[in-house]
Write a protein that holds these residues in place. Structure first.
Motif, PDB file in Angstrom:
ATOM      1  N   GLU A 131       0.834  -1.213   0.000  1.00  0.00           N
ATOM      2  CA  GLU A 131       0.000   0.000   0.000  1.00  0.00           C
ATOM      3  C   GLU A 131       0.870   1.266   0.000  1.00  0.00           C
ATOM      4  N   TYR A 132       1.884   1.304   0.864  1.00  0.00           N
ATOM      5  CA  TYR A 132       2.757   2.483   0.917  1.00  0.00           C
ATOM      6  C   TYR A 132       3.536   2.646  -0.379  1.00  0.00           C
ATOM      7  N   GLU A 133       3.975   1.533  -0.924  1.00  0.00           N
ATOM      8  CA  GLU A 133       4.741   1.576  -2.179  1.00  0.00           C
ATOM      9  C   GLU A 133       3.904   2.195  -3.298  1.00  0.00           C
ATOM     10  N   THR A 135       4.875   5.637  -5.081  1.00  0.00           N
ATOM     11  CA  THR A 135       5.119   5.560  -6.527  1.00  0.00           C
ATOM     12  C   THR A 135       4.253   6.588  -7.252  1.00  0.00           C
ATOM     13  N   ASP A 136       2.994   6.717  -6.809  1.00  0.00           N
ATOM     14  CA  ASP A 136       2.098   7.725  -7.399  1.00  0.00           C
ATOM     15  C   ASP A 136       2.649   9.139  -7.217  1.00  0.00           C
ATOM     16  N   LYS A 182      10.906   6.735  -5.866  1.00  0.00           N
ATOM     17  CA  LYS A 182      11.425   5.417  -6.245  1.00  0.00           C
ATOM     18  C   LYS A 182      11.433   4.480  -5.044  1.00  0.00           C
ATOM     19  N   THR A 183      11.270   3.204  -5.336  1.00  0.00           N
ATOM     20  CA  THR A 183      11.348   2.182  -4.296  1.00  0.00           C
ATOM     21  C   THR A 183      12.746   1.568  -4.306  1.00  0.00           C
TER      22      THR A 183
END
Ligand SMILES: C[S@@+](CC[C@H](N)C(=O)[O-])C[C@H]1O[C@@H](n2cnc3c(N)ncnc32)[C@H](O)[C@@H]1O
Length: 217
Positions: A197-199, A203-204, A208-209
Motif C-alpha cells: 500500500e505504501y509503495e 510511486t504515485d 522510487k522504491t
C-alpha cells in the motif's frame, strides 16, 4: 500512521481463526499451528495486508505470518486476506496475522523456525537518537538471528535513501551478505515484486522504491 480508534477491531481479530492472539504460546510449535512443515516467512509491519494476501496466494507451499502493532490496521489486513484468499470457513490457509510489538518478537519464534523476513516501508526514524527503533537496525537483526535459519534472507523495501544506505551497513555488520540491491526496484531486473500500500502511494507521488535482499551467512 494516525488512526481513529476502532473499538470493534479487537473483537473482530479475536473472533478469527487466522489471527493469533496467544502470541507466546506457539514458540517452537508453529508447524503445529499450520499443520505442516513448510517454511515460514514473516512480514514485519504488514499494515493493511495487501502484500501478505497476494504473496501467500502466489506461494501456497510457504506459510506466512504478518505482524503489526496496531489492531486498527491489522483488522483491515484481516479483511483483505479474507477477500483475496476467499478464506471463509477454510482452516488450512497458509497465512496468519498477529498483533505484536516487533521488539518482543524473539519471545514468539524459536531457533531455526523462520526462513525469511519481509520488511516493507518501515518507519525511517530519521533522528539519530531514534535510529535504534528502525526494524533493520543491528539491534533488531540480533533478535531476528535468534530464530532465523542459517542462509535465511531478509527482503527490505523503502523509499528513504538514508534508511536504505544505513540498513546496508546494519546488514553487513549483523553478519548478512547483500545478494541484490537497487535504488529503483520498478526499473530493475527484479520481476517478482508484490507492491504494498505504501509503495503504491509513494510511486504515485513519483518516488522510487529501494530494495535489497540480504542473506544470513
Ligand atoms: C509505514 S507502515 C507500512 C505498511 C506496509 N508494510 C506497507 O508497505 O504498506 C509501517 C507499519 O509498521 C507497523 N509497525 C511500526 N512499528 C512496529 C512495531 N514495533 N511492531 C509492530 N508493527 C510496527 C505500523 O503499525 C505500520 O502499520
Amino acid at each position: 500512521m494516525r488512526l481513529r480508534k476502532k473499538h470493534w477491531a479487537r473483537p473482530e481479530l479475536e473472533a478469527s481463526h487466522i489471527v493469533i492472539t496467544d502470541q507466546y504460546a506457539h514458540k517452537g510449535k508453529w508447524s503445529e499451528e499450520f499443520k505442516n512443515n513448510n517454511e515460514i516467512h514473516l512480514e514485519l509491519g504488514c499494515g493493511r495486508g495487501g502484500f501478505i494476501s497476494e504473496k501467500s496466494k502466489q506461494n501456497l507451499g510457504v506459510n506466512f505470518v504478518g505482524i503489526d502493532l496496531k489492531d486498527e490496521v491489522l483488522v483491515v489486513a484481516l479483511r483483505k486476506v479474507i477477500e483475496v484468499r476467499k478464506v471463509e470457513g477454510a482452516q488450512d490457509i497458509n497465512v496468519r496475522l498477529m498483533p505484536l510489538n516487533i521488539a518482543l518478537i524473539d519471545d514468539v519464534f524459536a531457533q531455526d523456525e523462520i526462513s525469511r523476513i519481509y520488511i516493507n516501508f518501515c518507519n525511517p526514524w530519521p533522528k539519530e537518537r531514534h535510529n535504534k527503533r528502525r526494524l533493520t537496525h543491528t539491534k533488531f537483526l540480533t533478535n531476528y538471528k535468534k530464530f532465523l535459519k542459517p542462509g535465511s534472507e531478509v527482503w527490505f523495501k523503502t523509499d528513504d535513501t538514508e534508511l536504505f544506505e544505513d540498513s546496508i551497513e546494519y546488514f553487513k555488520e549483523g553478519g548478512f551478505e547483500i545478494l541484490f540491491s537497487t535504488y529503483d526496484l520498478h526499473n530493475s531486473e527484479f520481476k517478482e515484486n508484490v507492491v504494498t500500500e505504501y509503495e503504491a502511494k509513494f510511486t504515485d507521488l513519483g518516488m522510487k522504491t529501494m530494495f535489497l535482499q540480504a542473506k544470513l551467512k
